[in-house]
Design an enzyme around this catalytic site. Structure first.
Site, short mmCIF file in Angstrom:
data_model
loop_
_atom_site.label_atom_id
_atom_site.label_comp_id
_atom_site.label_asym_id
_atom_site.label_seq_id
_atom_site.Cartn_x
_atom_site.Cartn_y
_atom_site.Cartn_z
N HIS A 154 0.84 -1.34 -0.07
CA HIS A 154 0.16 -0.01 -0.09
C HIS A 154 0.81 1.22 0.02
O HIS A 154 0.34 2.38 0.52
CB HIS A 154 -0.84 0.12 1.29
CG HIS A 154 -1.82 -1.26 1.29
ND1 HIS A 154 -2.92 -1.44 0.61
CD2 HIS A 154 -1.62 -2.26 2.07
CE1 HIS A 154 -3.71 -2.57 0.86
NE2 HIS A 154 -2.59 -3.06 1.80
N LYS A 281 16.37 21.44 -10.51
CA LYS A 281 15.77 20.32 -10.90
C LYS A 281 16.72 19.34 -11.80
O LYS A 281 17.61 19.55 -12.46
CB LYS A 281 14.61 20.51 -11.80
CG LYS A 281 13.43 21.21 -11.02
CD LYS A 281 12.62 20.67 -10.19
CE LYS A 281 11.83 19.28 -10.42
NZ LYS A 281 10.82 19.90 -11.46
N GLU A 288 10.42 8.02 -16.74
CA GLU A 288 9.01 8.73 -17.01
C GLU A 288 8.50 8.30 -18.15
O GLU A 288 7.40 8.13 -18.78
CB GLU A 288 8.97 10.14 -16.54
CG GLU A 288 8.98 10.63 -15.36
CD GLU A 288 9.17 11.99 -15.09
OE1 GLU A 288 9.05 12.73 -16.05
OE2 GLU A 288 9.16 12.57 -14.00
#
Length: 438
Positions: A154, A281, A288
């Site tokens: 979970h 960043k 991705e």
């Protein structure tokens, strides 16, 4: 030159020519088309349908076309309907009228079927090679980073595992993927050459000969099925979809682990990108993109299933839609496997951070409950006691192993000094998962 037209009075509309043409994508089948044709003329000569001289003339012409294509002397372009008309037209231009005999006892229906099977079989082996390469990278990564880390259910910290054990789960997934592709190869390994349009030929040909020449284990059993079967493409697309699902799951974990919230791993600069506005960043774009491209492969599978579901026997032009879907998914799966191998081979695992996450997650709570069970307490009662201890630890800001024995006895008199050894993370691992590679 078209390979048909004798029964037509009017020329094909230019829009229809463009709409009908498949050379822009089926040109990648040039090698298989030429190999299939060479095996076919060998068989025609063996069966006395062509003379030895005609066979040699046609084979030499085909070899020259192949050489010119591979040396960029002959470009795979022009006003041709497909790769088959490209090869045959160029053959006739080079060797004359005898080139027209190439198509004896053959249809484009069985020709494209054998081309695509040969290509699919070859590329399926290439997929397997890339799966094996990724599996080897995973083994090396696991061996070099056999560190404690949280295991999750979970997306909540659940029990202690090792990074090696976690990453090896993907090794097992890829092992199943390899078996699925191997099974697809085994099933598709039959030659449709000689089925002709749908019902064979009146010529006395030898389909077993061409099957052997082309490396197939046998000819197909049914002509109609042979020219209209695209199950093997659908099965490979299904295999590719499952592989992409596994790569996408792994990509999601890499994306999470590389975030500052987890900070378990460092993805190398070679497989990351930056932001055009935020200098700090470092984005996990390789992972991705793999995650994103999964939908493309799923789409190809559903597209071809939809195309095939309403087609009566035998061949119909709808089936031309098989190639772009297969080629696109094939290119995608190969690039994703290569990128994942590169990304994992340069990955850095942050041992201290993964261990700190273990300490903060009460990941020895189940073992603490087992300890009480071993002392005679029912598991449901032990579960309740340890739950109360976790609440206490959260209030104190301490892990279970840092609570002293006096405090533990406030919850149960069954606790003794040996509890600390029992709930030690290394010891819990030795009683649970086996971290060595089988």
């Amino acid at each position: 030159m078209k390979l048909w037209g004798g029964r037509f009075k009017k020329a094909e509309n230019k829009l229809m020519e463009d709409f009908n043409s498949s050379l822009s994508f089926d040109r990648r089948l040039y090698y298989e088309d030429i190999q299939g044709s060479k095996a076919h003329v060998e068989m025609l000569a063996k069966c006395g349908i062509l003379t030895k001289e005609e066979k040699e003339n046609i084979r030499n012409g085909l070899d020259l076309i192949l050489s010119d294509i591979e040396n960029d002397v002959l470009q795979l372009e022009g006003d041709y309907e497909d790769i088959h008309s490209f090869v045959e037209t160029n053959l006739i231009e080079r060797i004359g009228q005898v080139g027209k005999k190439l198509h004896t006892s053959r249809s484009r229906n069985d020709q494209v079927a054998v081309d695509l099977r040969l290509y699919a079989k070859k590329k399926a082996f290439e997929v397997i090679e890339n799966i094996d390469e990724l599996k080897n990278v995973i083994v090396k990564l696991g061996e070099e980073n056999n560190f404690l880390m949280p295991g999750y259910t979970h997306l909540q910290r659940a029990q202690v595992v090792t990074f090696k054990h976690h990453i090896m789960a993907y090794y097992n997934m890829l092992s199943r993927d390899k078996k699925r592709v191997q099974n697809a190869i085994e099933i598709m390994d039959e030659s449709p050459l000689g089925c002709c349009a749908l019902a064979g030929t009146t010529y006395n040909i030898d389909r077993s000969f061409t099957a052997k020449e082309l490396g197939f284990k046998k000819p197909v059993d049914n002509f109609l099925d042979g020219v209209s079967d695209r199950d093997y493409i659908i099965e490979l697309l299904s295999c590719f979809s499952i592989i992409m699902m596994h790569l996408s799951r792994l990509s999601e974990e890499l994306i999470l682990w590389s975030s500052k919230e987890f900070d378990f791993i460092l993805i190398d600069d070679e497989f990351s990108t930056g932001s055009s506005i935020m200098p700090q960043k470092k984005n996990p774009d390789a992972a991705e993109l793999i995650r994103g491209k999964t939908g493309r492969v799923y789409g190809s599978l559903m597209s071809l299933l939809t195309t095939m579901k309403g087609i009566p026997l035998a061949y119909n032009k709808d089936m031309q839609e098989d190639k772009e879907q297969f080629f696109n998914s094939l290119d995608t799966i190969l690039s994703c496997l290569k990128i994942m191998s590169g990304m994992l081979s340069t990955l850095k695992v942050k041992k201290e951070n993964t261990f700190n996450a273990v300490k903060k997650g009460f990941l020895n709570a189940t073992e603490a409950a087992d300890y009480l069970v071993n002392k005679g307490m029912a598991f449901r009662d032990a579960h309740k006691v340890i739950g109360e201890i976790v609440l206490y630890c959260e209030e104190k800001g301490k892990p279970i192993e840092d609570i002293n024995l006096k405090e533990l006895k406030n919850f149960s008199q069954l606790f003794e000094d040996d509890v600390y050894q029992f709930i030690d993370y290394e010891n819990t691992l030795s009683r649970g998962i086996k971290t060595e590679l089988k």
